[in-house]
Each structure stands twice: as structure tokens, then as C-alpha cells.
Design a protein around this motif. Structure first.
Motif, PDB file in Angstrom:
ATOM      1  N   ALA A  22      44.709  35.991  38.708  1.00  0.00           N
ATOM      2  CA  ALA A  22      43.957  37.120  39.256  1.00  0.00           C
ATOM      3  C   ALA A  22      43.202  36.720  40.510  1.00  0.00           C
ATOM      4  O   ALA A  22      43.177  37.459  41.510  1.00  0.00           O
ATOM      5  CB  ALA A  22      42.989  37.664  38.199  1.00  0.00           C
ATOM      6  N   ALA A  23      42.589  35.546  40.478  1.00  0.00           N
ATOM      7  CA  ALA A  23      41.837  35.074  41.635  1.00  0.00           C
ATOM      8  C   ALA A  23      42.747  34.855  42.835  1.00  0.00           C
ATOM      9  O   ALA A  23      42.369  35.165  43.977  1.00  0.00           O
ATOM     10  CB  ALA A  23      41.103  33.785  41.290  1.00  0.00           C
ATOM     11  N   ALA A  24      43.953  34.339  42.597  1.00  0.00           N
ATOM     12  CA  ALA A  24      44.896  34.128  43.700  1.00  0.00           C
ATOM     13  C   ALA A  24      45.220  35.448  44.392  1.00  0.00           C
ATOM     14  O   ALA A  24      45.237  35.521  45.630  1.00  0.00           O
ATOM     15  CB  ALA A  24      46.169  33.461  43.193  1.00  0.00           C
ATOM     16  N   GLY A  25      45.457  36.472  43.608  1.00  0.00           N
ATOM     17  CA  GLY A  25      45.748  37.783  44.192  1.00  0.00           C
ATOM     18  C   GLY A  25      44.580  38.323  44.999  1.00  0.00           C
ATOM     19  O   GLY A  25      44.761  38.864  46.106  1.00  0.00           O
ATOM     20  N   LEU A  26      43.372  38.168  44.476  1.00  0.00           N
ATOM     21  CA  LEU A  26      42.182  38.653  45.181  1.00  0.00           C
ATOM     22  C   LEU A  26      41.908  37.841  46.448  1.00  0.00           C
ATOM     23  O   LEU A  26      41.605  38.407  47.506  1.00  0.00           O
ATOM     24  CB  LEU A  26      40.964  38.598  44.251  1.00  0.00           C
ATOM     25  N   PHE A  27      42.008  36.520  46.345  1.00  0.00           N
ATOM     26  CA  PHE A  27      41.781  35.663  47.524  1.00  0.00           C
ATOM     27  C   PHE A  27      42.801  35.971  48.615  1.00  0.00           C
ATOM     28  O   PHE A  27      42.473  35.968  49.805  1.00  0.00           O
ATOM     29  CB  PHE A  27      41.865  34.187  47.156  1.00  0.00           C
ATOM     30  N   ALA A  28      44.057  36.194  48.216  1.00  0.00           N
ATOM     31  CA  ALA A  28      45.103  36.494  49.200  1.00  0.00           C
ATOM     32  C   ALA A  28      44.834  37.823  49.892  1.00  0.00           C
ATOM     33  O   ALA A  28      45.059  37.965  51.097  1.00  0.00           O
ATOM     34  CB  ALA A  28      46.469  36.515  48.525  1.00  0.00           C
ATOM     35  N   ALA A  29      44.332  38.794  49.141  1.00  0.00           N
ATOM     36  CA  ALA A  29      44.118  40.131  49.694  1.00  0.00           C
ATOM     37  C   ALA A  29      42.842  40.236  50.524  1.00  0.00           C
ATOM     38  O   ALA A  29      42.810  40.920  51.559  1.00  0.00           O
ATOM     39  CB  ALA A  29      44.072  41.155  48.561  1.00  0.00           C
ATOM     40  N   ARG A  30      41.774  39.539  50.074  1.00  0.00           N
ATOM     41  CA  ARG A  30      40.459  39.763  50.686  1.00  0.00           C
ATOM     42  C   ARG A  30      39.792  38.509  51.229  1.00  0.00           C
ATOM     43  O   ARG A  30      38.736  38.597  51.850  1.00  0.00           O
ATOM     44  CB  ARG A  30      39.537  40.422  49.649  1.00  0.00           C
ATOM     45  N   GLY A  31      40.426  37.357  51.043  1.00  0.00           N
ATOM     46  CA  GLY A  31      39.832  36.112  51.512  1.00  0.00           C
ATOM     47  C   GLY A  31      38.855  35.549  50.498  1.00  0.00           C
ATOM     48  O   GLY A  31      38.246  36.286  49.716  1.00  0.00           O
ATOM     49  N   PHE A  32      38.705  34.228  50.517  1.00  0.00           N
ATOM     50  CA  PHE A  32      37.840  33.536  49.564  1.00  0.00           C
ATOM     51  C   PHE A  32      36.407  34.058  49.616  1.00  0.00           C
ATOM     52  O   PHE A  32      35.790  34.336  48.583  1.00  0.00           O
ATOM     53  CB  PHE A  32      37.874  32.036  49.867  1.00  0.00           C
ATOM     54  N   HIS A  33      35.881  34.239  50.823  1.00  0.00           N
ATOM     55  CA  HIS A  33      34.496  34.655  50.962  1.00  0.00           C
ATOM     56  C   HIS A  33      34.314  36.156  50.718  1.00  0.00           C
ATOM     57  O   HIS A  33      33.174  36.613  50.581  1.00  0.00           O
ATOM     58  CB  HIS A  33      33.962  34.273  52.344  1.00  0.00           C
ATOM     59  N   GLY A  34      35.409  36.885  50.658  1.00  0.00           N
ATOM     60  CA  GLY A  34      35.322  38.326  50.398  1.00  0.00           C
ATOM     61  C   GLY A  34      35.428  38.683  48.936  1.00  0.00           C
ATOM     62  O   GLY A  34      35.466  39.873  48.582  1.00  0.00           O
ATOM     63  N   VAL A  35      35.499  37.679  48.070  1.00  0.00           N
ATOM     64  CA  VAL A  35      35.663  37.904  46.628  1.00  0.00           C
ATOM     65  C   VAL A  35      34.498  37.244  45.898  1.00  0.00           C
ATOM     66  O   VAL A  35      34.160  36.098  46.168  1.00  0.00           O
ATOM     67  CB  VAL A  35      36.999  37.312  46.129  1.00  0.00           C
ATOM     68  N   SER A  36      33.903  37.963  44.970  1.00  0.00           N
ATOM     69  CA  SER A  36      32.805  37.416  44.183  1.00  0.00           C
ATOM     70  C   SER A  36      33.297  37.029  42.791  1.00  0.00           C
ATOM     71  O   SER A  36      34.373  37.452  42.351  1.00  0.00           O
ATOM     72  CB  SER A  36      31.682  38.448  44.041  1.00  0.00           C
ATOM     73  N   ILE A  37      32.484  36.261  42.096  1.00  0.00           N
ATOM     74  CA  ILE A  37      32.781  35.921  40.710  1.00  0.00           C
ATOM     75  C   ILE A  37      32.891  37.199  39.874  1.00  0.00           C
ATOM     76  O   ILE A  37      33.752  37.306  38.989  1.00  0.00           O
ATOM     77  CB  ILE A  37      31.681  34.989  40.139  1.00  0.00           C
ATOM     78  N   GLU A  38      32.052  38.168  40.182  1.00  0.00           N
ATOM     79  CA  GLU A  38      32.101  39.447  39.455  1.00  0.00           C
ATOM     80  C   GLU A  38      33.425  40.157  39.694  1.00  0.00           C
ATOM     81  O   GLU A  38      33.987  40.778  38.773  1.00  0.00           O
ATOM     82  CB  GLU A  38      30.929  40.344  39.885  1.00  0.00           C
TER      83      GLU A  38
END
Length: 200
Positions: A22-38
Motif C-alpha cells: 500500500a505504501a509503495a502505491g501511495l509513494f509512487a502516486a504522491r511522493g514520500f513527503h506527500g504521504v503521511s503515516i495516517e
């Protein structure tokens, strides 16, 4: 085997895998700094703070994500390259299969690696780089058996070029079904290798 103790361990491992995916998909879509733990917790149906039972934080999650894929690729290459029953030509085909399957099935991981490796803490980043160098050398060893007169530096450059070609899948995901992408990528990779070693 104590199945009572094995089941929680397996469940925890599966849960970690779900979180990483799930994190890989979010990081790819929004960037590491654009994704929170929440955000990551919400993607797997848990509260953000609950993720800390699995990872110390986003940095640790990113580190494990890229260490895991680098380790798996290298281990797959070693397994293929040490198969005594296969010729160098067959080993090269198997190595191509390893990379092509990865490229088709995990385009988000390719994007995350390309964009976010710099956000991995230094000790883990060194380990990732080392695993990647070892993976490349497995290819170079096989190519050297097939093209013994070709300089190692040229074979190494050819290997990186082939990776760049195969790892272009984030830009073409969904354009063709996997059963059509595989032979096309294989043919293009083979052509790139042949062009690289021509006259050597």
C-alpha cells in the motif's frame, strides 16, 4: 512445528507485506513527503499509530521496502545463475524473466526507487546500493560467458541500459496486457544486448 506460535508470526509478516504494498502505491502516486503515516494506515484499514507496531516510522518503512525488493532480485539472480543444468544462454533468458516479471508486476516500486532512494537513511541506502551492484554483477558474469571478448565495463553498461529499458513500465502500465508485454520486452532487451556486444 508449533502452529499456534507460527500463525501470529505469519499473520504479522502478511500484514507487513500489505502495508509495504500500500505504501509503495501511495509513494509512487504522491511522493514520500506527500504521504503521511495516517494515509498509509487508512489504505490498509488501521489507524496511523497502529503502524508503529510494524515499523518505526516512514523512513524505516521506505528502507525495508527498497531493501526487500533489492534483496529478492539479487537472490533470484543467484538462484538462476547457479543452476548447473542450464547453459549461459538459458541463464540469460531466466535472468530476463526475473527482471521482466518484476517490471510488469511492480511498476510502483520502480517509481519509488527512482524518486525516493535519497530519502532512505544512509546505512540502509548503502546496503541497497551494494545489493544492486551484486545483482548487476550476476548479469555481467553470465554475459561474459556468452561474449568473452567483450570488456566487462561494456557488459556492465549494457546491463544498466537493459534495466532502464525494462524498468520503463511505470510509463506504459496498462497499455498492453502482460502476456503481450513480456515477449515485447524480452525481444527489445535481447536486441539491446546484441547491439551492445556487436564487434566484440
Amino acid at each position: 512445528m508449533n502452529t499456534a506460535s507460527a500463525t501470529p508470526t505469519r499473520n504479522r509478516r502478511n500484514r507487513r507485506g500489505e502495508i509495504l504494498e500500500a505504501a509503495a502505491g501511495l509513494f509512487a502516486a504522491r511522493g514520500f513527503h506527500g504521504v503521511s503515516i495516517e494515509d498509509i494506515g487508512g489504505a490498509v484499514g488501521v489507524s496511523g499509530p497502529a503502524l508503529y507496531r510494524h515499523f518505526d516510522g516512514k523512513d524505516a518503512l521506505l528502507s525495508e521496502m527498497l531493501l526487500d525488493v533489492s534483496s529478492r532480485l539479487r537472490e533470484s539472480a543467484v538462484t538462476v545463475a547457479t543452476s548447473a543444468s542450464e547453459s549461459p544462454e538459458e541463464v540469460l533468458d531466466a535472468l530476463l524473466d526475473v527482471q521482466i516479471v518484476f517490471a510488469i508486476e511492480h511498476p510502483a516500486l520502480i517509481t519509488v526507487h527512482d524518486r525516493e532512494l535519497g530519502n532512505v537513511p544512509e546505512p540502509a541506502r548503502r546496503r541497497i546500493r551494494r545489493l544492486q551492484r551484486l545483482y548487476v554483477e550476476e548479469w555481467v558474469t553470465v554475459l561474459a560467458e556468452l561474449h568473452p571478448r567483450c570488456p566487462a565495463a561494456r557488459l556492465r553498461a549494457a546491463t544498466h541500459a537493459v534495466f532502464g529499458l525494462l524498468n520503463s513500465t511505470p510509463h506504459s502500465a496498462g497499455e498492453l496486457p502482460a502476456q503481450d508485454m513480456r515477449p515485447m520486452l524480452r525481444a527489445m532487451a535481447r536486441a539491446a544486448i546484441a547491439a551492445s556486444v556487436k564487434d566484440h
